[in-house]
Design an enzyme around this catalytic site. Structure first.
Site, mmCIF file in Angstrom:
data_model
loop_
_atom_site.group_PDB
_atom_site.id
_atom_site.type_symbol
_atom_site.label_atom_id
_atom_site.label_comp_id
_atom_site.label_asym_id
_atom_site.label_seq_id
_atom_site.Cartn_x
_atom_site.Cartn_y
_atom_site.Cartn_z
ATOM 1 N N HIS A 45 8.090 21.839 15.863
ATOM 2 C CA HIS A 45 8.779 20.671 15.505
ATOM 3 C C HIS A 45 7.620 19.782 14.721
ATOM 4 O O HIS A 45 6.500 19.816 14.700
ATOM 5 C CB HIS A 45 8.891 20.044 16.711
ATOM 6 C CG HIS A 45 9.794 18.831 16.639
ATOM 7 N ND1 HIS A 45 9.336 17.650 16.018
ATOM 8 C CD2 HIS A 45 11.104 18.632 16.993
ATOM 9 C CE1 HIS A 45 10.570 16.658 16.142
ATOM 10 N NE2 HIS A 45 11.604 17.436 16.452
ATOM 11 N N GLU A 80 15.529 20.899 10.051
ATOM 12 C CA GLU A 80 15.221 19.499 10.219
ATOM 13 C C GLU A 80 14.495 18.722 9.132
ATOM 14 O O GLU A 80 13.294 18.657 9.251
ATOM 15 C CB GLU A 80 14.337 19.176 11.580
ATOM 16 C CG GLU A 80 15.236 19.878 12.942
ATOM 17 C CD GLU A 80 14.834 19.017 14.068
ATOM 18 O OE1 GLU A 80 15.518 18.247 14.903
ATOM 19 O OE2 GLU A 80 13.409 18.780 14.353
HETATM 20 P P1 PGA Z 1 16.743 12.505 15.965
HETATM 21 O O1 PGA Z 1 15.463 13.700 16.544
HETATM 22 O O2 PGA Z 1 17.935 13.266 16.736
HETATM 23 O O3 PGA Z 1 16.095 11.608 17.232
HETATM 24 O O4 PGA Z 1 16.391 12.299 14.697
HETATM 25 C C1 PGA Z 1 15.668 15.052 16.090
HETATM 26 C C2 PGA Z 1 14.419 15.832 16.374
HETATM 27 O O5 PGA Z 1 13.329 15.269 16.061
HETATM 28 O O6 PGA Z 1 14.568 17.057 16.869
#
Ligand code: PGA
Length: 249
Positions: free
Chosen positions: A94, A161
């Site tokens: 992540h 992401e």
């Molecule tokens: P968020 O986080 O939905 O709060 O943007 C997603 C993530 O960091 O996995």
């Protein structure tokens, strides 16, 4: 790509007590209707076993593992340990781990290999820090998937992401469906080059970054993602129930 859609709830370092964790999952248990989605709850590791034993209807995942199975690694938990708890998934790489804990692509790769060896499905997160810096994604994928065999790739979920679209960094501004789709194509292209088209198409690619009940359907039905990774909104019971209900709309 599998037909099944994945909804991964990344609770991050929340909530502060297991009691609140019970509250969240009791609320979800009551409100979430059965659908074709695989819902995976990723609470803080310290709550994982207790929540898993109490809420059998959900799937659970860890938020991170260390790559060795056991040994003198103070503070760490292994893929083997979560496998032995009966936990099937873990998030790997992540952006918050990369940023705050200096996690390198090489470390991410070792973690992926350990997950595959231990039959835990990794949810590998990739994404560029700033818009239009897509070479970062290719590099992250190339390094994270080093020594992964063609036949193993379908066991990995990849979460696109874009770091700039994660709620903590973006004031709630998500990527557009077009932005996200561009990322998805780039990931498929990179996988095709690295493996082959058939193998690349077998992988479920998820979108993450400020996903909410209003935008979830666009990512899944227009951009054809295999699911979503939800941070902030997974801690709001009402909103998350709505989000899960909206994936087929
Ligand atoms: P968020 O986080 O939905 O709060 O943007 C997603 C993530 O960091 O996995």
């Amino acid at each position: 790509m599998e037909n099944k859609k994945y909804i991964i709830a990344n609770w991050k370092m929340n909530p502060a007590s297991i009691k609140e964790g019970f509250g969240l999952l009791s609320g979800l248990s009551k409100g979430i209707k059965k659908n074709n989605a695989e819902l995976v709850i990723c609470p803080p590791g310290v709550f994982l076993n207790t929540l898993k034993n109490k809420f059998k209807k959900f799937n659970f995942g860890a938020q991170n593992i260390f790559w060795e199975d056991k040994g003198a690694y103070t503070g760490e938990n292994s893929a083997l340990m979560i496998k032995n708890l009966g936990v099937e998934y873990t998030i790997i790489g992540h952006s918050e781990r990369r940023e705050h804990f200096g996690e390198s692509d090489e470390a991410v790769n070792l973690k992926i290999i350990s997950c595959l060896k231990n039959k835990v499905r990794p949810i590998l997160c990739v994404g560029e820090k700033e818009k239009n810096r897509e070479t970062e994604i290719k590099e992250q994928l190339d390094k994270a998937l080093r020594d992964v065999k063609k036949t193993q790739l379908k066991n990995i979920l990849i979460a696109y992401e874009p770091v700039w679209a994660i709620s903590g960094n973006s004031n709630g501004v998500s990527a557009t469906v077009e932005d996200a789709f561009r990322g998805l194509l780039l990931i498929r292209k990179t996988l095709t080059r690295k493996f082959n088209r058939r193998t690349a198409n077998s992988v479920s690619i998820l979108y993450g970054g400020s996903v909410n009940s209003g935008n979830v359907s666009g990512f899944i039905n227009e951009a054809e993602f295999g699911g979503v990774l939800v941070g902030g909104r997974s801690l709001d019971v009402k909103e998350f129930i709505k989000l899960v209900g909206n994936i087929n709309k």
